[in-house]
Design a protein around this motif. Structure first.
Motif, PDB file in Angstrom:
ATOM      1  N   THR A 171      -4.160   9.034  10.396  1.00 34.87           N
ATOM      2  CA  THR A 171      -5.607   9.277  10.386  1.00 34.87           C
ATOM      3  C   THR A 171      -6.098   9.646   8.990  1.00 34.87           C
ATOM      4  O   THR A 171      -7.086   9.089   8.499  1.00 34.87           O
ATOM      5  CB  THR A 171      -5.977  10.398  11.376  1.00 34.87           C
ATOM      6  N   LEU A 172      -5.409  10.578   8.345  1.00 34.77           N
ATOM      7  CA  LEU A 172      -5.794  10.952   6.980  1.00 34.77           C
ATOM      8  C   LEU A 172      -5.545   9.796   6.017  1.00 34.77           C
ATOM      9  O   LEU A 172      -6.350   9.542   5.113  1.00 34.77           O
ATOM     10  CB  LEU A 172      -5.012  12.190   6.536  1.00 34.77           C
ATOM     11  N   GLY A 173      -4.447   9.087   6.223  1.00 34.81           N
ATOM     12  CA  GLY A 173      -4.143   7.952   5.362  1.00 34.81           C
ATOM     13  C   GLY A 173      -5.202   6.863   5.439  1.00 34.81           C
ATOM     14  O   GLY A 173      -5.666   6.340   4.410  1.00 34.81           O
ATOM     15  N   TYR A 174      -5.603   6.509   6.661  1.00 30.61           N
ATOM     16  CA  TYR A 174      -6.662   5.509   6.827  1.00 30.61           C
ATOM     17  C   TYR A 174      -7.996   6.053   6.307  1.00 30.61           C
ATOM     18  O   TYR A 174      -8.780   5.324   5.694  1.00 30.61           O
ATOM     19  CB  TYR A 174      -6.811   5.131   8.294  1.00 30.61           C
ATOM     20  N   GLY A 175      -8.249   7.334   6.585  1.00 26.02           N
ATOM     21  CA  GLY A 175      -9.530   7.925   6.188  1.00 26.02           C
ATOM     22  C   GLY A 175      -9.741   7.941   4.687  1.00 26.02           C
ATOM     23  O   GLY A 175     -10.866   7.742   4.206  1.00 26.02           O
ATOM     24  N   ARG A 176      -8.650   8.152   3.931  1.00 22.07           N
ATOM     25  CA  ARG A 176      -8.790   8.211   2.469  1.00 22.07           C
ATOM     26  C   ARG A 176      -9.152   6.859   1.862  1.00 22.07           C
ATOM     27  O   ARG A 176      -9.579   6.800   0.706  1.00 22.07           O
ATOM     28  CB  ARG A 176      -7.484   8.724   1.843  1.00 22.07           C
ATOM     29  N   LYS A 177      -8.961   5.795   2.632  1.00 22.91           N
ATOM     30  CA  LYS A 177      -9.306   4.467   2.123  1.00 22.91           C
ATOM     31  C   LYS A 177     -10.815   4.237   2.123  1.00 22.91           C
ATOM     32  O   LYS A 177     -11.315   3.384   1.374  1.00 22.91           O
ATOM     33  CB  LYS A 177      -8.619   3.387   2.962  1.00 22.91           C
ATOM     34  N   VAL A 178     -11.544   4.973   2.976  1.00 26.81           N
ATOM     35  CA  VAL A 178     -12.994   4.740   3.100  1.00 26.81           C
ATOM     36  C   VAL A 178     -13.829   5.990   2.827  1.00 26.81           C
ATOM     37  O   VAL A 178     -15.046   5.900   2.726  1.00 26.81           O
ATOM     38  CB  VAL A 178     -13.328   4.203   4.510  1.00 26.81           C
ATOM     39  N   PHE A 179     -13.187   7.152   2.713  1.00 26.41           N
ATOM     40  CA  PHE A 179     -13.905   8.402   2.455  1.00 26.41           C
ATOM     41  C   PHE A 179     -13.234   9.161   1.320  1.00 26.41           C
ATOM     42  O   PHE A 179     -12.041   8.963   1.042  1.00 26.41           O
ATOM     43  CB  PHE A 179     -13.905   9.304   3.695  1.00 26.41           C
ATOM     44  N   ALA A 184     -12.228  12.815   4.666  1.00 26.76           N
ATOM     45  CA  ALA A 184     -11.107  12.313   5.473  1.00 26.76           C
ATOM     46  C   ALA A 184     -10.324  13.465   6.082  1.00 26.76           C
ATOM     47  O   ALA A 184      -9.899  13.405   7.243  1.00 26.76           O
ATOM     48  CB  ALA A 184     -10.189  11.453   4.603  1.00 26.76           C
ATOM     49  N   ASN A 185     -10.147  14.532   5.311  1.00 34.06           N
ATOM     50  CA  ASN A 185      -9.419  15.707   5.812  1.00 34.06           C
ATOM     51  C   ASN A 185     -10.194  16.381   6.937  1.00 34.06           C
ATOM     52  O   ASN A 185      -9.621  16.828   7.933  1.00 34.06           O
ATOM     53  CB  ASN A 185      -9.187  16.694   4.668  1.00 34.06           C
TER      54      ASN A 185
END
Length: 281
Positions: A171-179, A184-185
């Motif tokens: 979730t954090l890994g995917y989130g850092r790609k767009v946020f 993302a955290n």
């Protein structure tokens, strides 16, 4: 645009998978148990059979068995996707300075104490939620009086590994790609809290999720967050009887101050040695 939408949706993949696998495993367990009862025992009515199955669904051993199976299945699925999408700078525990591990222990222990303070605030503001939470812990065997080997395996080993791969790893890994990282955290911590399905656990799991997300960002290793999570759960599992809140106001404030200082100190150690590992790499 299509890839952008796909990246946003991937953020929710782990939590959806957890709910889906949990539902399927629970239903499969109930059906298999019903088939076993039907083949080995005599029931005068369908209602009697269903009542027995329904009662089993609240049994501690059944719940822990279901939780362990779902965690093992999800762990395999999430590990596959994590290895596929892991950062190039992903590190293992090899060569870690002992002070780095001291930072992990300080964070895990202090967060356990701070979680108790969050629950204490919940008890004042939302007393009914805390009462329901305590009843849930007793019914599921997650209090200190209902220990079992299966519960320990799930709470201390399978659960933390599964959840770290799901929320910090994916979730954090995917989130850092767009946020940006802070957003993302926040999202992964929110989903981590929500998946616990009750307000009290949400409140402290959300706070713990923020710390673990930061820890993963600074350490560059999912193994560090897994170790921290395992330590946190182990303290809760084995030492909860010794973590009761003090009734003396001075002791209450002192333990709060020491816990915050220990957490800050642990985070600074992680940050310092995380930077050193990046430089050495």
């Amino acid at each position: 645009m299509k890839n952008k939408v796909s990246d946003y949706l991937k953020i929710f993949f782990p939590v959806v998978m957890i709910e889906l696998v949990t539902t399927v495993v629970t239903m499969a367990g109930a059906v298999l148990y019903a088939a076993f009862l039907y083949a080995t025992e005599t029931f005068t009515s369908l209602e009697g059979l269903l009542g027995t199955v329904q009662k089993a669904l609240t049994d501690t051993n059944f719940l822990m068995g279901i939780s362990s199976i779902y965690a093992a299945i999800c762990m395999i699925i999430f590990l596959f996707f994590f290895r596929k999408n892991a950062r190039k700078e992903e590190k293992n525990l090899k060569g870690l300075n002992p002070l780095f591990l001291l930072g992990v222990i300080l964070i895990a222990v202090s967060c356990q104490f701070l979680a108790n303070y969050i629950v204490a605030i919940d008890a004042v503001v939302f007393p009914s939620s805390v009462s329901r939470y305590n009843e849930l812990m007793q019914a599921s065997g997650l209090d200190s009086t209902g220990m079992s080997l299966l519960m320990i395996v799930y709470a201390v080993f399978l659960g933390p590994v599964c959840e770290e791969l799901a929320f910090r790893g994916l979730t954090l890994g995917y989130g850092r790609k767009v946020f940006p990282f802070w957003a993302a955290n926040l999202i992964q911590a929110l989903l981590f809290g929500l998946v616990h399905m009750n307000f009290v656990q949400f409140s402290y799991a959300f706070a713990l999720g923020l710390v673990l997300g930061w820890l993963y960002q600074k350490s560059g290793s999912i193994w560090v967050t897994i170790l921290t999570h395992m330590t946190f759960n182990a303290i809760s599992t084995f030492l909860s009887a010794y973590l009761s809140m003090p009734h003396n106001a001075y002791a209450f404030c002192l333990i709060l101050f020491v816990s915050l200082a220990a957490c800050y100190g642990g985070m600074k150690l992680i940050e310092y040695f995380g930077r050193r590992r990046k430089v050495q790499a």
